[in-house]
Design a protein around this motif. Structure first.
Motif, PDB file in Angstrom:
ATOM      1  N   ASN A   1       0.877  -1.202   0.184  1.00 38.46           N
ATOM      2  CA  ASN A   1       0.174  -0.024  -0.072  1.00 38.46           C
ATOM      3  C   ASN A   1       0.823   1.320  -0.002  1.00 38.46           C
ATOM      4  OD1 ASN A   1      -2.706   0.506  -0.468  1.00 38.46           O
ATOM      5  ND2 ASN A   1      -2.858   1.813   1.864  1.00 38.46           N
TER       6      ASN A   1
ATOM      7  N   PHE B   1       1.553   1.676  -3.601  1.00 37.36           N
ATOM      8  CA  PHE B   1       0.297   2.180  -4.314  1.00 37.36           C
ATOM      9  C   PHE B   1       0.285   3.707  -4.107  1.00 37.36           C
ATOM     10  CE2 PHE B   1      -2.266  -1.834  -4.224  1.00 37.36           C
ATOM     11  CZ  PHE B   1      -1.597  -2.559  -5.318  1.00 37.36           C
ATOM     12  N   ALA B   2       0.648   4.090  -3.005  1.00 41.03           N
ATOM     13  CA  ALA B   2       0.529   5.623  -2.634  1.00 41.03           C
ATOM     14  C   ALA B   2       1.398   6.682  -3.412  1.00 41.03           C
ATOM     15  CB  ALA B   2       0.498   5.902  -1.050  1.00 41.03           C
TER      16      ALA B   2
ATOM     17  N   VAL C   1       1.453   6.465  -8.816  1.00 35.90           N
ATOM     18  CA  VAL C   1       1.097   7.582  -9.928  1.00 35.90           C
ATOM     19  C   VAL C   1       2.315   8.637 -10.104  1.00 35.90           C
ATOM     20  CG1 VAL C   1      -0.393   9.444 -10.785  1.00 35.90           C
ATOM     21  CG2 VAL C   1      -1.189   7.413 -10.241  1.00 35.90           C
TER      22      VAL C   1
ATOM     23  N   GLY D   1       4.919   7.492   0.815  1.00 34.61           N
ATOM     24  CA  GLY D   1       4.193   6.277   1.046  1.00 34.61           C
ATOM     25  C   GLY D   1       2.725   6.928   1.410  1.00 34.61           C
ATOM     26  N   ALA D   2       2.097   5.937   2.296  1.00 34.56           N
ATOM     27  CA  ALA D   2       0.671   5.913   2.500  1.00 34.56           C
ATOM     28  C   ALA D   2       0.231   6.589   3.823  1.00 34.56           C
ATOM     29  CB  ALA D   2      -0.059   4.264   2.369  1.00 34.56           C
TER      30      ALA D   2
ATOM     31  N   LEU E   1      -1.532   9.878   3.856  1.00 35.21           N
ATOM     32  CA  LEU E   1      -2.804   9.994   3.319  1.00 35.21           C
ATOM     33  C   LEU E   1      -3.869   9.355   4.321  1.00 35.21           C
ATOM     34  CD1 LEU E   1      -1.844   8.460  -0.068  1.00 35.21           C
ATOM     35  CD2 LEU E   1      -2.203  10.863   0.465  1.00 35.21           C
TER      36      LEU E   1
END
Lengths: 570, 570
Positions: free
Chosen positions: A496, A499-500, A503, A556-557, A560
Motif C-alpha cells: 500500500n 500504491f500511494a 502515479v 508512502g501511504a 494519506l
C-alpha cells in the motif's frame, strides 16, 4: 481540421530510437522490411489524411444515436469504416492464415496512431476488433478461430469487449453476469454490461461480443470468471449471420466526448454464447486482449496529442497578436510563452510515441523469440505507455486549447473536441491509477529486475554519449540513477505504500524514458539537428519534474491515511 | 449536485492565515466585524446551497439561446438572479452611498466563490456587474455614477465588459471600434465585439455595456483607447430605460462549457455612448475593472475546485470497488490512490483559496489605507491568484472526474461539467500566460521588491516555527529561499528570457505561498489537527514540484528559439 501523418517521425523512431531492426531480424517478422513498412505507413497515412480526418468533426456534432434498438452511426462513418477495412488496416497484425498481414505490433501501433489522430471515435472500432482477433488467436478453439477470425480480419464483422457492470468497474471480479450450460456445448448468458464501446453499428453484418460471465460453479471473484463469444447474429451452418441473439442495446451514454463512438448499456437475456478458452480462465484470456488494448489506448492518447499539436501549431503560425520579440516574425508562435507551449507539446508527444513504440517492439520481440526478458520488458512498459500516452494526450490537448486563446473554448474551432475526446483514455482499459498500481505491484513481482535492466540501459546509453552531449547525458544519467534508487526503495515497501506513490513513480519513470528516447534521437542526428534541439527541450524543460515526483513517491501511504474521512469531509 | 458552503474554511483562513483582522482594524472597514462577516457568509452560503446549486445542471443542459435577437436564459436563471440581487450579493463591496454594503473585497471574494461553486454560469453575471460598479466608482462623472450605480447595485440593471474584437484578443490595442463625438456630449459607437459574457438576458430591465473604442484623434495601440458606457436602452429623463440603442446580439457562441452563460458577438452600429473617465485613458479605467475581475476569475477556479471536490468526495465515500487495505473501510476512498487524489484536491483547493483571500486582503488594505506596500502586494498577488486559482480549478475538476472512473465521462454524473465549465477561466480576463508575463514583467518593475518582501515574510514565518514543525518549516523555508534566488536571477534577465520562464515561475511562487498558508493554518491549530494533517499533504506532496519548475524557469528563451519554425512543423 487537416492532418498530416508524421511519417518522418515514425521512420526515425523505428530506425534510431527503439531498435525496430531487431524485430525485422526475427524469422517471424522477416517480411517487415524497411520498404514494406514505409509503404504500409505511407498508404495508411494517406487514408487518414484524406478519408478519416474529415470525419472528426461530424462525429462530434452528430453523435451515434439509438433508434428503435438500432445504433445509427455518425455521417460518413460507414464509408470511413469501409475504407479502413478495404485497406486491411484492421488486421495488420493478424495471422496471415486468417487473412491478416502478419505485420508486427509496432507497425500496427503506428497505423493506429494515425487513424486515431484523424478520427478517434471511429478508430476505436477497429481497435476493439484487433484485440478480439488476438484473444481468439490465443485462446479460441480451431473451429471458433476458423469461423470468426476471417470475418473479423476482413472487417465484415467487428468485435467488442464486455467487462464492466454497474457494480463491477475496476473490480472486475464483482461481476454478476451468469452463463448457464445449455447442454449443446453453448451457454445462456444473462446479465447487464455497461460502457460497451461500439456495441452496435449500422455498417457491419455482425457484431461479436466477448463477454465475461460466471459459470454456475464459478468461484466468487476473478478466479470464477469465464470468457464467452456472444455474437449479435448466430452464425448459421455456412458461417453467415443467422438468427438474432437475445441481446440488446438498452441505451447509449451521453458522454463528454468521443460522440461518434456509441457507448452502450447491453442487456443479455439468455443470449447464446460459446466458451473461449478454459472455464474459469476468462480473466487470463481477457488480459491477452487487454494488455494490447492498453498499449492501443496509450497510442490513442498520442493520436490526440499529435492531432491537437498540429491543430494548435497551424493556429499559432497564422494568428497575429502584438509585437513579437523576433524581428520579422509576426505570428504568436514567436511569443516566448506560446513557443514554450508548442515546444513542450511536441517534445512530450515525441517522448510518448517513442515509449509506446518501444513497448510495441518489446511485444513483437516477445512474440517472435519467446524471450522472457522481452516479455518482461513489454509487461513493464505497457502500463507506462498507457498512462503516459493518455496523460500526454490530455495535457497536449489542453495546451492546444490554451494556444487558441478564447477561440479554444468555442466548439467550432475544434480544439476543445480533442480534449473532450481524449479525456476518457485515462479511464478506460484500466484507469491510469490502476496502470500505476500494476506497475508498482504486479510488474515489480520480479523484485524490480525488469525495471533495473531498463534503467541500466538508459544509464549506459547516457554514459556512452557523455562526451558528445555532456549536459543532456549528465541530466539523463542523474535522473535514471535517482529512478534506480527510487525503484530500490519502492520494491522494499509494503504494497500500500507503493500504491500511494504509484502515479508519481510511473510519471517519473516515463519522464526518464522519454528523455532517454530523445537523447537517442539526438545521438543519431548530431549536434545540430531539429531532433537534437527538441531533445534539449525534453531534457531541460520536461525531465526536471522528475525529482519532485520521486519525492512524492517516497512519502508512502501513512500521511494519506492520517487524514481521516472526517478530515476529508471537513 | 448538492453543495455545502465551506464556511469553516473561510472563517479559519480569515482568522488564522490571511490576517483579516488588519482589514477590520481600518476605519473604512470597521463595520466588517467578525459577527457581521459570519452572518453575511452564512446567509450567502444558504442561498448558494438551496437556490443556486440546483441551477448548475439545467444551465448546462439548456444553454442560453438567441431567439429573434433576444437572449433566452436557462430555466431557473431569472429566479436565481432575483434571489442573488434580493440578498444584495451583487453589491457587497459597493459604496453605501449608492446602496452597496461597503464590505471588503475579502468578503466579496468568499461570497463569489460560493456562488461560483453553486452555479458558475449564473455567477459570472454579477461578477461582471461588480467590476463595472467599481470602474464607475473610480472613473465616472458624478452624474453618471448617480444614474447608473444604484441600478447596478440593486440588480435592476447589469453590466458587461466589451474589449475583444476578432483581431484584438490578448492584443487589446489592435481594436478598431470607433467612437465619433455627436456634439451633444455623447458618442456614436461603431464596431464589432466578441466573447461578450452575459451580453444580454431576459431578467434585467437594462444592460450596461462598457465598451473600449477609439476616438477620431486616438493614437494607434492601447494609448488611443477610450472607455464608453453604452446601455442597451438609453435612460430617459427619469433615469428609466427609454429608447432602444443601436446595438445587437449577432450570435451566441457554442462553447465547451459554461453553457448557461450567453457569450455573444455584439454589433454596435452608431450606438449612443458616453465617455467614462478621460479621453484616451480607457485602458487605465478598464484595468480597474480588470484587476478585480482577475481576482474574481481566480476565485471562479476555486469555486469549481471546491464543487468538484465535494462531488468527487461524495462519490468516493459511497462507491465500493474491491477490497481496501483498511479493515472495515469498504469504499474507494480507502484505496491509497483515490485517497491521494482526494487529499491533493483538498490541499490544493485550500492553498488556492488562501492565496486568493490574501490577495483580497491586500486589495482591501490598499483601498483602506492607501499604503503603497499593500497596493504593491495586491498587484503582485493578482496574477498569481488568477492563474493558480484557475489552474487549480482545472486540475481538481480533472481529478474529480478521474475519481469517478467511467462514470466521470458520462455527462449525467456532472463531473465532466465542472471540467468543461472551468476550462475557460484559464483563458478569459487575460490568459494564464498573460498573467505570468504580467508577474515577471510589470509586477517586477520594482526590481522584485514586492516579491522579496513577501518571500521574506514566508521565510520568517517558517523560521519562527522550526521548533514546533521542523520538517514542514524546513521544507517551506528551503523552497522560499530557492524562490528568492530564482527571483534574483529573474529580475536580472532580459524581458523575453523572463517571459520564457514566466509560467513555471508563477506556479513555483504559488506552490511556496500555498505551503506557507498551510503552515500558518497548522500553526494556529497545533500538531494534531485536520488542518495540520492537510498541511503535511501540501508540503510533502504538492510543494516538491517547486524545484523542477525553477529549473525550467532558469532555461530562458534561447532553447525555445533555437527550435525553428521549421523544426516545430517537422
Amino acid at each position: 481540421m487537416p492532418y498530416r501523418a508524421p511519417l518522418g517521425d515514425f521512420r526515425y523512431i523505428l530506425d534510431h530510437v527503439v531498435g525496430f531492426d531487431q524485430v525485422t531480424a526475427t524469422d517471424r517478422f522477416a517480411e517487415a522490411t524497411a520498404d514494406t513498412v514505409e509503404a504500409v505507413l505511407a498508404e495508411a497515412g494517406k487514408l487518414c489524411e484524406t478519408v478519416l480526418a474529415p470525419l472528426q468533426r461530424p462525429g462530434d456534432q452528430h453523435p451515434a444515436r439509438l433508434e428503435n434498438g438500432v445504433v445509427r452511426t455518425s455521417p460518413g462513418f460507414a464509408e470511413g469504416y469501409r475504407a479502413i477495412v478495404e485497406g486491411g488496416w484492421v488486421s495488420i497484425a493478424a495471422d496471415p492464415e486468417f487473412g491478416g498481414m502478419g505485420l508486427p505490433m509496432t507497425v500496427t501501433s503506428a497505423v493506429n496512431e494515425m487513424m486515431g489522430s484523424a478520427c478517434l471515435s471511429l478508430q476505436l472500432n477497429p481497435l476493439m476488433t484487433q484485440g478480439q482477433i488476438e484473444a481468439l488467436e490465443h485462446h479460441a478453439s480451431d473451429e471458433m478461430k476458423a469461423l470468426y477470425i476471417p470475418k473479423l480480419v476482413s472487417g465484415e464483422w467487428c468485435g467488442t469487449m464486455n467487462l464492466t457492470e454497474p457494480q463491477a468497474g475496476s473490480d472486475v471480479g464483482a461481476l454478476r453476469t451468469k452463463a448457464e450450460p445449455k447442454g449443446d456445448g453453448s451457454y445462456a448468458i444473462t446479465g447487464q454490461k455497461i460502457y460497451i464501446s461500439w456495441a452496435d453499428n449500422d455498417f457491419t453484418a455482425n457484431i461479436c461480443h466477448l463477454v465475461l460471465a460466471r459459470l454456475p460453479d464459478g468461484a466468487p471473484g476473478t478466479k470464477g470468471i469465464s470468457l464467452f463469444m456472444v455474437p449479435k447474429f448466430l452464425p448459421d451452418a455456412d458461417g453467415n449471420p443467422g438468427a438474432r441473439n437475445s441481446l440488446a442495446v438498452v441505451s447509449l451514454e451521453h458522454k463528454m466526448g468521443l460522440h461518434g463512438s456509441p457507448t452502450a448499456v447491453m442487456q443479455y437475456d439468455g443470449a447464446t454464447g460459446w466458451l473461449v478458452g478454459e472455464p474459469h480462465k476468462g480473466m487470463a484470456a481477457m488480459f491477452t486482449m487487454m494488455n494490447n488494448a492498453r498499449l492501443g489506448v496509450g497510442v490513442q492518447g498520442i493520436s490526440v496529442a499529435e492531432g491537437a499539436y498540429q491543430h494548435a501549431l497551424a493556429h499559432a503560425m497564422e494568428r497575429r497578436q502584438g509585437k513579437t520579440p523576433v524581428p520579422g516574425a509576426e505570428t504568436i508562435a514567436a511569443h516566448a510563452d506560446v513557443r514554450r507551449m508548442l515546444a513542450e507539446m511536441k517534445a512530450q508527444t515525441f517522448a510518448a510515441r517513442a515509449i509506446a513504440l518501444a513497448c510495441a517492439v518489446a511485444i513483437d520481440m516477445g512474440n517472435a523469440t519467446g524471450s522472457a526478458e522481452w516479455k518482461a520488458r513489454a509487461a513493464l512498459l505497457t502500463p507506462i505507455a498507457k498512462a503516459f500516452g493518455t496523460d500526454t494526450g490530455i495535457e497536449v490537448a489542453s495546451l492546444g486549447l490554451q494556444v487558441h486563446g478564447g477561440m479554444g473554448f468555442i466548439e467550432e474551432t475544434g480544439a476543445a473536441q480533442y480534449l473532450r475526446d481524449v479525456r476518457v483514455t485515462a479511464i478506460y482499459e484500466g484507469t491510469n491509477g490502476i496502470q500505476a498500481m500494476d506497475l508498482v505491484g504486479r510488474k515489480m513481482m520480479d523484485g524490480g529486475e525488469a525495471a533495473f535492466r531498463l534503467i541500466e540501459e538508459v544509464e549506459q546509453n547516457a554514459h556512452s554519449v557523455r562526451g558528445a552531449y555532456p549536459n543532456m547525458a549528465t541530466a539523463v544519467w542523474n535522473a535514471a540513477e535517482s529512478l534506480r534508487e527510487a525503484t530500490e526503495w519502492l520494491v522494499a515497501q509494503e504494497m500500500n505504500d507503493r500504491f500511494a506513490g504509484a502515479v508519481p513513480y510511473l510519471r517519473a519513470f516515463a519522464l526518464v524514458l522519454g528523455a532517454h528516447c530523445h537523447l537517442k534521437a539526438a545521438m543519431a542526428e548530431g549536434e545540430d539537428g531539429p531532433r537534437t534541439r527538441l531533445a534539449r527541450i525534453a531534457v531541460k524543460r520536461l525531465l526536471p519534474a522528475h525529482g519532485g515526483l520521486i519525492q512524492q513517491m517516497r512519502e508512502g501511504a501513512s500521511g494519506l491515511y492520517a487524514l481521516s474521512d472526517g478530515d476529508l469531509a471537513a
